[in-house]
Scaffold this motif. Structure first.
Motif, short mmCIF file in Angstrom:
data_model
loop_
_atom_site.label_atom_id
_atom_site.label_comp_id
_atom_site.label_asym_id
_atom_site.label_seq_id
_atom_site.Cartn_x
_atom_site.Cartn_y
_atom_site.Cartn_z
N MET A 31 -1.24 4.22 -8.37
CA MET A 31 -0.85 2.81 -8.40
C MET A 31 -1.45 2.07 -7.22
O MET A 31 -1.58 2.61 -6.12
N LYS A 32 -1.85 0.82 -7.47
CA LYS A 32 -2.14 -0.12 -6.41
C LYS A 32 -0.90 -0.97 -6.22
O LYS A 32 -0.48 -1.70 -7.13
N ALA A 33 -0.30 -0.90 -5.05
CA ALA A 33 0.96 -1.59 -4.78
C ALA A 33 0.70 -2.95 -4.16
O ALA A 33 0.38 -3.07 -2.98
N CYS A 34 0.82 -3.99 -4.98
CA CYS A 34 0.79 -5.37 -4.49
C CYS A 34 2.18 -5.94 -4.68
O CYS A 34 2.38 -6.92 -5.41
N ASN A 35 3.13 -5.30 -4.06
CA ASN A 35 4.53 -5.67 -4.17
C ASN A 35 5.10 -5.68 -2.76
O ASN A 35 5.08 -4.65 -2.08
N THR A 36 5.57 -6.83 -2.32
CA THR A 36 6.08 -6.94 -0.95
C THR A 36 7.49 -6.36 -0.79
O THR A 36 8.03 -6.37 0.31
N ASP A 37 8.06 -5.87 -1.88
CA ASP A 37 9.39 -5.26 -1.85
C ASP A 37 9.25 -3.82 -1.36
O ASP A 37 8.89 -2.92 -2.11
N MET A 38 9.53 -3.59 -0.08
CA MET A 38 9.35 -2.27 0.49
C MET A 38 10.36 -1.26 -0.05
O MET A 38 10.07 -0.06 -0.12
N ALA A 39 11.53 -1.73 -0.44
CA ALA A 39 12.50 -0.82 -1.05
C ALA A 39 11.95 -0.28 -2.37
O ALA A 39 12.09 0.92 -2.67
N GLU A 44 -1.68 -4.39 -0.11
CA GLU A 44 -1.18 -5.46 0.75
C GLU A 44 -1.72 -5.27 2.17
O GLU A 44 -1.23 -4.41 2.91
N ASP A 45 -2.71 -6.06 2.54
CA ASP A 45 -3.31 -5.96 3.87
C ASP A 45 -2.28 -6.09 4.98
O ASP A 45 -2.31 -5.38 5.98
N LEU A 46 -1.32 -7.01 4.79
CA LEU A 46 -0.32 -7.29 5.82
C LEU A 46 0.73 -6.19 5.92
O LEU A 46 1.40 -6.06 6.95
N LEU A 47 0.90 -5.40 4.87
CA LEU A 47 1.91 -4.35 4.86
C LEU A 47 1.31 -2.95 4.94
O LEU A 47 2.04 -1.96 4.80
N TYR A 48 0.01 -2.85 5.16
CA TYR A 48 -0.62 -1.53 5.13
C TYR A 48 0.04 -0.53 6.08
O TYR A 48 0.25 0.63 5.69
N PRO A 49 0.39 -0.89 7.31
CA PRO A 49 1.03 0.10 8.18
C PRO A 49 2.31 0.70 7.57
O PRO A 49 2.53 1.92 7.63
#
Length: 300
Positions: free
Chosen positions: A164-172, A191-196
């Motif tokens: 899967m490619k995760a483009c979902n800002t819902d970390m849960a 998600e570039d901003l959430l990669y870490p």
């Protein structure tokens, strides 16, 4: 057909076009060679960043075919497929397979609002129809459809998808998917901003919109997180925040195309209905790229 084994950074690059909106073969090849020479672990033509919905079927197939030609089997080519319905998606998927794509990045059907059972059956039937490995593209802020973590796990169990490619800002949601899928599930951050955070929770790499602009830097970031150096990786990713804020200030890939031109990778303009980024956004991009050049992140 064997399942692909994806990892690392797989740039989802913009489609270079000429002034009349046709694919710019020369600029495309130049960019592809740059990404391969930088060490990209795979290539993702078309898709959202590649302006799938604005291109003709013939131009989409041409981009995939050129990407396969340049890759020469050295790295996998995963073609983005963002058609809204089944018949069109099957036609596109078979065409991309015929052009040599190793797999497809397939979005949830949109416009209609399927149930969870409908999503599961769609991907089961789609995998059977196209007979090529499918990477699930989860992007609910575009499709307006949330695919539940259990549904994604069920699709893996069905053999419909392998990752899967995760483009979902819902970390849960991301964490639940990682918990419910198998250890072999190939999760990639989108998600570039959430990669870490995605990397810390088990992502094997990323299909990141800014990676065509900064392939060397993103490859180093991937290696840093892979080595478990979370603090160093977070600090390095935060150096990119001013640039990322500018890149995502307006609809992708408008700012990305403007930024690519600033590094001598001219991709032309965005296609209708998108418009060129505003002067304010272009100025933010110039400033952020200038800072990264001063810091040695980008070549002067």
């Amino acid at each position: 057909m064997s399942v692909l084994h994806l990892h690392g950074i797989l740039p989802p690059f913009p489609t270079p076009v000429t002034a009349d909106g046709r694919v710019d073969d020369k600029a495309l090849r130049k960019m592809l060679h740059m990404l391969i020479d930088a060490g990209a672990h795979g290539l993702v033509p078309i898709g959202g960043t590649g302006e799938y919905t604005a291109l003709s079927p013939q131009d989409r197939e041409r981009v995939v075919a050129i990407t396969v030609e340049v890759a020469e089997g050295r790295i996998p080519v995963i073609a983005g497929m963002v058609s809204p319905g089944f018949a069109e998606s099957v036609t596109a998927g078979k065409a991309f397979k015929a052009a040599g794509a190793d797999g497809l990045l397939a979005v949830t059907p949109f416009y209609v609002s399927p149930t969870q059972g409908g999503i599961r059956e769609y991907f089961r039937a789609y995998r059977e129809a196209v007979d090529v490995p499918i990477l699930f593209y989860d992007v609910p802020y575009r499709t307006r459809i949330v695919t539940e973590a259990q549904t994604i796990a069920d699709m893996e169990a069905d053999g419909s998808i392998f990752g899967m490619k995760a483009c979902n800002t819902d970390m849960a949601h991301f964490n639940q998917v990682m918990n419910l899928t198998s250890p072999d599930f190939q999760m990639l951050s989108g998600e570039d901003l959430l990669y870490p955070a995605h990397a810390a929770l088990g992502a094997r790499g990323g299909i990141l919109a800014s990676s065509p602009l900064l392939p060397h830097y993103w490859l180093k970031l991937y290696e840093t997180f892979k080595a478990g150096e979370l603090d160093a990786g977070i600090a390095a990713q935060r150096r990119l925040l001013p640039l990322l804020d500018a890149l995502f200030a307006e609809a992708n890939p408008g700012p990305l195309k403007a930024a690519m031109k600033m590094i001598d990778q001219d991709c032309g303009d965005v296609l209708s209905p998108l418009q060129a980024p505003s002067a304010a956004t272009v100025e933010r991009l110039h400033r952020a790229i200038g800072e990264l050049r001063s810091a040695g992140v980008l070549a002067a």
